[in-house]
Motif scaffolding. Structure first.
Motif, PDB file in Angstrom:
ATOM      1  N   ASP A  97      52.341  69.947  22.268  1.00 46.54           N
ATOM      2  CA  ASP A  97      51.610  71.213  22.159  1.00 46.54           C
ATOM      3  C   ASP A  97      50.157  71.013  21.731  1.00 46.54           C
ATOM      4  OD1 ASP A  97      53.904  72.620  22.810  1.00 46.54           O
ATOM      5  OD2 ASP A  97      54.498  72.893  20.717  1.00 46.54           O
ATOM      6  N   TRP A  98      49.921  70.067  20.826  1.00 43.55           N
ATOM      7  CA  TRP A  98      48.621  69.953  20.178  1.00 43.55           C
ATOM      8  C   TRP A  98      47.863  68.674  20.511  1.00 43.55           C
ATOM      9  CZ3 TRP A  98      51.796  70.782  15.143  1.00 43.55           C
ATOM     10  CH2 TRP A  98      52.253  72.104  15.089  1.00 43.55           C
ATOM     11  N   ILE A 148      39.438  74.150  27.403  1.00 46.49           N
ATOM     12  CA  ILE A 148      40.751  73.507  27.439  1.00 46.49           C
ATOM     13  C   ILE A 148      41.502  73.657  26.121  1.00 46.49           C
ATOM     14  CG2 ILE A 148      41.883  71.246  27.633  1.00 46.49           C
ATOM     15  CD1 ILE A 148      39.737  70.539  29.728  1.00 46.49           C
ATOM     16  N   PHE A 149      40.791  73.672  25.000  1.00 45.68           N
ATOM     17  CA  PHE A 149      41.467  73.853  23.719  1.00 45.68           C
ATOM     18  C   PHE A 149      42.222  75.182  23.707  1.00 45.68           C
ATOM     19  CE2 PHE A 149      37.945  71.207  21.512  1.00 45.68           C
ATOM     20  CZ  PHE A 149      38.633  70.031  21.775  1.00 45.68           C
ATOM     21  N   ALA A 150      43.260  75.242  22.874  1.00 43.11           N
ATOM     22  CA  ALA A 150      44.085  76.454  22.779  1.00 43.11           C
ATOM     23  C   ALA A 150      43.312  77.591  22.117  1.00 43.11           C
ATOM     24  CB  ALA A 150      45.355  76.155  21.984  1.00 43.11           C
ATOM     25  N   LEU A 171      42.891  64.020  24.632  1.00 42.33           N
ATOM     26  CA  LEU A 171      43.687  64.783  23.676  1.00 42.33           C
ATOM     27  C   LEU A 171      44.881  63.961  23.194  1.00 42.33           C
ATOM     28  CD1 LEU A 171      43.921  68.218  25.550  1.00 42.33           C
ATOM     29  CD2 LEU A 171      42.428  67.693  23.623  1.00 42.33           C
ATOM     30  N   ASP A 201      52.390  71.343  29.385  1.00 44.68           N
ATOM     31  CA  ASP A 201      52.411  72.591  28.626  1.00 44.68           C
ATOM     32  C   ASP A 201      51.808  73.639  29.559  1.00 44.68           C
ATOM     33  OD1 ASP A 201      52.389  74.132  25.853  1.00 44.68           O
ATOM     34  OD2 ASP A 201      50.431  74.467  26.792  1.00 44.68           O
ATOM     35  N   ASP A 226      44.878  74.499  18.672  1.00 44.53           N
ATOM     36  CA  ASP A 226      45.386  73.137  18.615  1.00 44.53           C
ATOM     37  C   ASP A 226      44.472  72.244  17.785  1.00 44.53           C
ATOM     38  OD1 ASP A 226      43.397  73.406  20.502  1.00 44.53           O
ATOM     39  OD2 ASP A 226      44.468  72.399  22.119  1.00 44.53           O
ATOM     40  N   ARG A 233      44.750  76.210  31.529  1.00 45.83           N
ATOM     41  CA  ARG A 233      43.371  76.091  31.027  1.00 45.83           C
ATOM     42  C   ARG A 233      42.658  74.910  31.688  1.00 45.83           C
ATOM     43  NH1 ARG A 233      46.174  76.977  26.107  1.00 45.83           N
ATOM     44  NH2 ARG A 233      45.858  74.797  25.471  1.00 45.83           N
ATOM     45  N   ILE A 234      43.364  73.810  31.877  1.00 50.97           N
ATOM     46  CA  ILE A 234      42.770  72.649  32.537  1.00 50.97           C
ATOM     47  C   ILE A 234      42.405  72.994  33.985  1.00 50.97           C
ATOM     48  CG2 ILE A 234      43.242  70.318  33.388  1.00 50.97           C
ATOM     49  CD1 ILE A 234      44.900  69.853  30.856  1.00 50.97           C
ATOM     50  N   ALA A 255      40.743  66.139  28.776  1.00 53.27           N
ATOM     51  CA  ALA A 255      42.195  66.335  28.771  1.00 53.27           C
ATOM     52  C   ALA A 255      42.935  65.071  28.360  1.00 53.27           C
ATOM     53  CB  ALA A 255      42.661  66.801  30.146  1.00 53.27           C
ATOM     54  N   ARG A 301      48.338  75.073  28.589  1.00 54.31           N
ATOM     55  CA  ARG A 301      47.273  74.074  28.660  1.00 54.31           C
ATOM     56  C   ARG A 301      46.985  73.701  30.110  1.00 54.31           C
ATOM     57  NH1 ARG A 301      48.928  70.294  25.186  1.00 54.31           N
ATOM     58  NH2 ARG A 301      50.130  69.179  26.752  1.00 54.31           N
TER      59      ARG A 301
END
Length: 402
Positions: free
Chosen positions: A197-198, A272-274, A35, A9, A128, A15-16, A32, A12
């Motif tokens: 996505d989540w 890292i979370f949305a 998740l 994604d 997410d 963000r990672i 990560a 994501r």
């Protein structure tokens, strides 16, 4: 831990990558990868229960908890696999330390109550992490009841001395673990869950961060209220929530084995979370408008007439103040709201109480905990709140009905 291939994604991944520039590689990897991991042990139990006669699995579970037998007659092998390590705890479990940790956690009820509400709001704030709550409509439609049921579980789980096998705190925590498994099964079967996505529904990282929130946020409140805890006291509280996390199925590599690790894991996860989304707005607004059923302090005939006026006002006051504190806590660039009127008042009360406690005027830690716990349970009882944590047998059917 076997390395997973994380579904790509772009947002994501970015963000990672940003998290790797700030946090140790192994911390980012733990966040990560988990998740996309869940509590597979209890997922298998729930799947096996579904093959038994109506209600048979829950009756077997009741019998197993009553007798402390992980393999009662008629039980699937998966239940024995789940219960055996819980009924025979690991060597690091110290029941006396956990009991004392629960007493210390309840030294000042406002710190616990704000921290508990803050943990709930934090879960809503990520686009997410909030999806299980958003798609399991009980939260949006019954914001107050969701908090009440959470509060009832927290009261039970942190009742000093009851987290041992056979204790009420032990049993209620295991049942909440079943609630998560039931909701996760429903979300996977509903056809609307977007794993890429989540992540997985109610994934291991989310569980770990929730447990970390119950550990770290009240401790932050104790600091804000000028109620410092000694190192040995902090360690007892850490052991309390490490054990609760173990009972809830948090994998060992994500358990809070130290406060430092729990803190850095939480900070990395927040990166890292949305970011907040439409569901964040809906869920938070529901709490601010109807998250406190204050009208239930009045005679029942007045509830329907007074709720439209009373709920929004009092819910906004309580949850709005909590929200500001939480926003500051979650954003390292924001100064904590130490001068917020509510914080100033609670700090002054806390300072006075600390003077009395240190002089022995408030009794033992156990006696203080009993009185402080009554503050929350008393308010819940006065509001005719949900009498118990949500029952796993109703975790999904109630959501559909509502």
């Amino acid at each position: 831990m076997t390395t997973l291939e994380i579904p790509f994604d772009p947002a994501r991944a970015e963000r990672i990558a940003a998290a790797r520039r700030t946090f140790p590689e192994q911390v980012v990897d733990r966040v990560a990868e988990n998740l996309f991991r869940t509590d597979t042990v209890i997922d298998e139990v729930v799947a096996d229960f579904a093959t038994l006669g109506r209600g048979a699995g829950w009756r077997i579970l009741d019998e197993a908890l009553r007798t402390r037998d992980p393999n009662p007659p008629g039980s699937p092998d998966s239940l024995c696999e789940l219960l055996t390590p819980l009924l025979h705890p690991p060597v690091w479990f110290d029941p006396e330390r956990v009991r004392h940790g629960a007493e210390l956690w309840w030294r000042y009820a406002p710190a616990v109550i704000v921290g508990m509400g803050g943990t709930l709001l934090t879960a809503y704030s990520f686009g997410d992490l909030n999806k299980p709550q958003a798609m399991n409509s009980r939260t949006e439609k019954m914001a107050a009841r969701r908090y009440e049921e959470t509060a009832r579980w927290v009261l039970s789980a942190t009742d000093p001395g009851t987290l041992i096998p056979g204790g009420t705190g032990f049993d209620s925590t295991l049942r909440i673990r079943f609630v998560h498994a039931m909701v996760r099964r429903h979300l996977r079967e509903c056809g609307q869950w977007r794993t890429s996505d989540w992540g997985e529904p109610i994934h291991a990282t989310g569980m770990a961060i929730t447990i970390g929130g119950f550990l770290l946020m009240p401790l932050a409140m104790y600091e804000m209220f000028d109620m410092p805890l000694r190192e040995d006291e902090l360690e007892s509280i850490r052991q309390l929530w490490c054990w609760i996390g173990y009972l809830m199925g948090v994998p060992d590599q994500l358990l809070p084995h130290s406060l430092a690790d729990a803190t850095v894991l939480e900070s990395a996860a927040f990166r890292i979370f949305a970011p907040p989304d439409r569901d964040t707005e809906i869920l938070t607004r529901a709490l601010f408008r109807s998250g406190l059923r204050i009208e239930r302090l009045l005679p029942q005939p007045l509830w329907s007439r007074t709720a439209p006026a009373l709920r929004p006002v009092f819910s906004t006051l309580v949850w709005g103040g909590t929200g500001r504190i939480v926003t500051a806590y979650n954003d390292p660039d924001t100064d904590p709201p130490r001068n917020h009127p509510v914080v100033l008042t609670l700090r002054q009360i806390a300072r006075g109480r600390e003077l009395l406690r240190r002089r022995g005027r408030l009794g033992s830690d156990a006696e203080i905990a009993v009185r402080q716990r009554r503050k929350l349970s008393g308010v819940l009882d006065a509001m005719k709140a949900a009498p118990a944590p949500v029952d796993p047998r109703r975790a999904v059917t109630a959501a559909i009905a509502e």
